[in-house]
Design a protein around this motif. Structure first.
Motif, PDB file in Angstrom:
ATOM      1  N   MET A  55       1.179  -1.305   0.418  1.00  0.00           N
ATOM      2  CA  MET A  55       0.532   0.443   0.374  1.00  0.00           C
ATOM      3  C   MET A  55       0.361   0.824  -0.069  1.00  0.00           C
ATOM      4  O   MET A  55       0.894   2.525  -0.851  1.00  0.00           O
ATOM      5  N   MET A  56       2.174   1.101   0.834  1.00  0.00           N
ATOM      6  CA  MET A  56       2.914   2.505   1.215  1.00  0.00           C
ATOM      7  C   MET A  56       3.574   2.586  -0.373  1.00  0.00           C
ATOM      8  O   MET A  56       3.101   3.687  -0.720  1.00  0.00           O
ATOM      9  N   MET A  57       3.478   1.557  -0.725  1.00  0.00           N
ATOM     10  CA  MET A  57       4.310   1.456  -2.162  1.00  0.00           C
ATOM     11  C   MET A  57       3.841   2.284  -3.034  1.00  0.00           C
ATOM     12  O   MET A  57       3.823   3.374  -4.381  1.00  0.00           O
ATOM     13  N   THR A  58       2.594   1.822  -3.687  1.00  0.00           N
ATOM     14  CA  THR A  58       1.289   2.350  -4.272  1.00  0.00           C
ATOM     15  C   THR A  58       1.138   3.751  -4.101  1.00  0.00           C
ATOM     16  O   THR A  58       1.028   4.332  -4.716  1.00  0.00           O
ATOM     17  N   ALA A  59       0.793   3.751  -3.054  1.00  0.00           N
ATOM     18  CA  ALA A  59       0.500   5.671  -1.962  1.00  0.00           C
ATOM     19  C   ALA A  59       2.002   6.838  -2.853  1.00  0.00           C
ATOM     20  O   ALA A  59       1.073   7.822  -2.959  1.00  0.00           O
ATOM     21  N   ARG A  60       2.858   5.942  -2.456  1.00  0.00           N
ATOM     22  CA  ARG A  60       4.561   6.958  -3.041  1.00  0.00           C
ATOM     23  C   ARG A  60       3.993   7.587  -4.483  1.00  0.00           C
ATOM     24  O   ARG A  60       4.582   8.558  -5.083  1.00  0.00           O
ATOM     25  N   TRP A  61       4.041   6.207  -5.047  1.00  0.00           N
ATOM     26  CA  TRP A  61       3.547   6.283  -6.349  1.00  0.00           C
ATOM     27  C   TRP A  61       2.644   7.456  -7.355  1.00  0.00           C
ATOM     28  O   TRP A  61       3.179   8.274  -7.710  1.00  0.00           O
ATOM     29  N   LEU A  62       1.392   6.448  -6.570  1.00  0.00           N
ATOM     30  CA  LEU A  62       0.520   8.154  -6.752  1.00  0.00           C
ATOM     31  C   LEU A  62       0.447   9.557  -6.545  1.00  0.00           C
ATOM     32  O   LEU A  62       0.494  10.160  -7.306  1.00  0.00           O
ATOM     33  N   LEU A  63       1.251   9.786  -5.388  1.00  0.00           N
ATOM     34  CA  LEU A  63       1.495  10.900  -4.711  1.00  0.00           C
ATOM     35  C   LEU A  63       2.270  11.570  -5.948  1.00  0.00           C
ATOM     36  O   LEU A  63       2.516  12.537  -5.585  1.00  0.00           O
ATOM     37  N   ASP A  64       3.668  10.884  -5.998  1.00  0.00           N
ATOM     38  CA  ASP A  64       4.780  10.865  -7.692  1.00  0.00           C
ATOM     39  C   ASP A  64       4.208  11.515  -8.713  1.00  0.00           C
ATOM     40  O   ASP A  64       4.507  12.408  -9.157  1.00  0.00           O
ATOM     41  N   HIS A  65       3.075  11.295  -8.725  1.00  0.00           N
ATOM     42  CA  HIS A  65       1.845  11.686 -10.107  1.00  0.00           C
ATOM     43  C   HIS A  65       0.965  12.264  -9.757  1.00  0.00           C
ATOM     44  O   HIS A  65       0.492  12.775 -11.047  1.00  0.00           O
ATOM     45  N   ASN A  66       0.612  12.385  -9.134  1.00  0.00           N
ATOM     46  CA  ASN A  66      -0.741  12.581  -8.581  1.00  0.00           C
ATOM     47  C   ASN A  66      -0.346  14.078  -7.020  1.00  0.00           C
ATOM     48  O   ASN A  66      -0.822  13.482  -5.881  1.00  0.00           O
ATOM     49  N   ALA A  67      -0.502  15.027  -6.616  1.00  0.00           N
ATOM     50  CA  ALA A  67      -0.022  15.969  -5.716  1.00  0.00           C
ATOM     51  C   ALA A  67      -1.026  15.549  -4.739  1.00  0.00           C
ATOM     52  O   ALA A  67      -0.955  16.050  -3.898  1.00  0.00           O
ATOM     53  N   ASP A  68      -2.336  15.780  -5.428  1.00  0.00           N
ATOM     54  CA  ASP A  68      -3.360  16.590  -4.552  1.00  0.00           C
ATOM     55  C   ASP A  68      -4.580  15.081  -5.542  1.00  0.00           C
ATOM     56  O   ASP A  68      -5.564  16.009  -5.606  1.00  0.00           O
ATOM     57  N   PRO A  69      -4.764  13.607  -4.876  1.00  0.00           N
ATOM     58  CA  PRO A  69      -5.668  13.297  -5.442  1.00  0.00           C
ATOM     59  C   PRO A  69      -7.090  13.377  -4.720  1.00  0.00           C
ATOM     60  O   PRO A  69      -6.514  13.407  -3.561  1.00  0.00           O
ATOM     61  N   SER A  70      -7.651  12.859  -5.340  1.00  0.00           N
ATOM     62  CA  SER A  70      -8.944  13.208  -4.936  1.00  0.00           C
ATOM     63  C   SER A  70      -9.157  11.153  -4.158  1.00  0.00           C
ATOM     64  O   SER A  70      -8.496  10.391  -4.209  1.00  0.00           O
ATOM     65  N   GLU A  71     -10.056  11.234  -2.880  1.00  0.00           N
ATOM     66  CA  GLU A  71     -10.417   9.930  -3.099  1.00  0.00           C
ATOM     67  C   GLU A  71     -10.947   9.022  -3.620  1.00  0.00           C
ATOM     68  O   GLU A  71     -10.150   7.340  -3.821  1.00  0.00           O
ATOM     69  N   GLU A  72     -11.302   9.378  -4.842  1.00  0.00           N
ATOM     70  CA  GLU A  72     -11.101   9.012  -6.276  1.00  0.00           C
ATOM     71  C   GLU A  72     -10.132   7.904  -5.965  1.00  0.00           C
ATOM     72  O   GLU A  72      -9.837   7.219  -6.608  1.00  0.00           O
ATOM     73  N   ASP A  73      -9.525   8.845  -6.498  1.00  0.00           N
ATOM     74  CA  ASP A  73      -8.292   8.983  -7.274  1.00  0.00           C
ATOM     75  C   ASP A  73      -7.143   7.894  -6.276  1.00  0.00           C
ATOM     76  O   ASP A  73      -6.531   6.490  -6.804  1.00  0.00           O
ATOM     77  N   ILE A  74      -7.206   7.887  -5.116  1.00  0.00           N
ATOM     78  CA  ILE A  74      -6.527   6.846  -3.856  1.00  0.00           C
ATOM     79  C   ILE A  74      -7.198   5.675  -3.942  1.00  0.00           C
ATOM     80  O   ILE A  74      -6.302   4.694  -3.883  1.00  0.00           O
ATOM     81  N   ARG A  75      -8.281   5.302  -4.233  1.00  0.00           N
ATOM     82  CA  ARG A  75      -9.494   4.258  -4.173  1.00  0.00           C
ATOM     83  C   ARG A  75      -9.004   3.202  -5.797  1.00  0.00           C
ATOM     84  O   ARG A  75      -8.248   2.549  -5.633  1.00  0.00           O
ATOM     85  N   GLU A  76      -8.374   4.247  -6.352  1.00  0.00           N
ATOM     86  CA  GLU A  76      -8.432   3.227  -7.858  1.00  0.00           C
ATOM     87  C   GLU A  76      -6.655   3.376  -8.081  1.00  0.00           C
ATOM     88  O   GLU A  76      -6.741   1.879  -9.008  1.00  0.00           O
ATOM     89  N   ALA A  77      -6.134   3.636  -7.276  1.00  0.00           N
ATOM     90  CA  ALA A  77      -4.535   3.270  -7.303  1.00  0.00           C
ATOM     91  C   ALA A  77      -4.831   2.518  -6.475  1.00  0.00           C
ATOM     92  O   ALA A  77      -3.873   1.410  -6.695  1.00  0.00           O
ATOM     93  N   ILE A  78      -5.369   1.550  -5.446  1.00  0.00           N
ATOM     94  CA  ILE A  78      -5.208   0.981  -4.185  1.00  0.00           C
ATOM     95  C   ILE A  78      -6.253  -0.612  -4.600  1.00  0.00           C
ATOM     96  O   ILE A  78      -6.083  -0.867  -3.866  1.00  0.00           O
ATOM     97  N   SER A  79      -6.730   0.011  -5.414  1.00  0.00           N
ATOM     98  CA  SER A  79      -7.752  -0.674  -6.263  1.00  0.00           C
ATOM     99  C   SER A  79      -7.166  -2.835  -6.267  1.00  0.00           C
ATOM    100  O   SER A  79      -7.426  -2.734  -6.403  1.00  0.00           O
ATOM    101  N   GLY A  80      -5.682  -2.814  -6.935  1.00  0.00           N
ATOM    102  CA  GLY A  80      -5.539  -4.115  -7.205  1.00  0.00           C
ATOM    103  C   GLY A  80      -5.223  -4.275  -5.810  1.00  0.00           C
ATOM    104  O   GLY A  80      -3.794  -5.420  -6.168  1.00  0.00           O
ATOM    105  N   GLN A  81      -5.052  -4.466  -5.179  1.00  0.00           N
ATOM    106  CA  GLN A  81      -4.436  -4.547  -3.523  1.00  0.00           C
ATOM    107  C   GLN A  81      -4.970  -4.583  -2.303  1.00  0.00           C
ATOM    108  O   GLN A  81      -6.531  -4.135  -2.498  1.00  0.00           O
TER     109      GLN A  81
END
Length: 180
Positions: A105-131
């Protein structure tokens, strides 16, 4: 087969069996047990690491496929004694319970924040949906990632090499194709 892999900035060379999975190479050969091993079927995502800046499930990548490439594990998130904002967020917002899914989860979150500095809740849920997380119900994980974004954890805090190649669509973590 003899391989050389750069893991968290440090080069490692060794002989491995061609069938050895990257997760086992990291854990058993290098002693980096932060990367957890869960399902061996790419369903849970607990083994997520970065291969050349892209999240991959290390149970679906052979160690020989990482030869000549860069791997980043959860151990590579902190900068010395200073925790990454994602790690701080998981502590501050109780983003873990048993901790089994936490490294992925942390590795995915770090990747997300490196590509989207201000993700919405929906963006976060999409990013972690494979876990999968069997304990938290994901609420505190989402809060943890938002906390990291709000406390300086956005784009630019990770190592170089996180930008996709020109013309290449950014992968969604957990849905990437395994590549050599």
């Amino acid at each position: 087969m003899r391989i050389t892999v750069t893991v968290n900035g440090e080069q490692h060379t060794g002989d491995v069996e061609p069938r050895l999975l990257l997760v086992h190479f990291l854990r058993d050969e290098l002693g980096l047990t932060g990367t957890h091993w869960g399902c061996d079927t790419s369903n849970c995502g607990v083994c997520t690491v970065w291969l050349d800046g892209t999240p991959v499930k290390s149970c679906t990548v052979l160690a020989v496929m990482a030869d000549g490439h860069e791997v980043r594990t959860v151990e590579g998130l902190a900068h010395g004694a200073e925790l990454d904002p994602v790690q701080q967020g998981f502590i501050a917002c109780h983003g873990l319970q048993c901790g089994f899914c936490t490294p992925g989860m942390m590795m995915t979150a770090r990747w997300l924040l490196d590509h989207n500095a201000d993700p919405s809740e929906e963006d976060i849920r999409e990013a972690i949906s494979g876990q999968m997380c069997r304990c938290t119900g994901y609420e505190n994980i989402v809060r943890s990632v938002r906390w990291a974004a709000e406390h300086g954890g956005g784009r630019g805090t990770a190592d170089a090499g996180t930008e996709p190649a020109p013309g290449r669509e950014e992968p969604v973590p957990g849905r990437e194709e395994v590549r050599a």
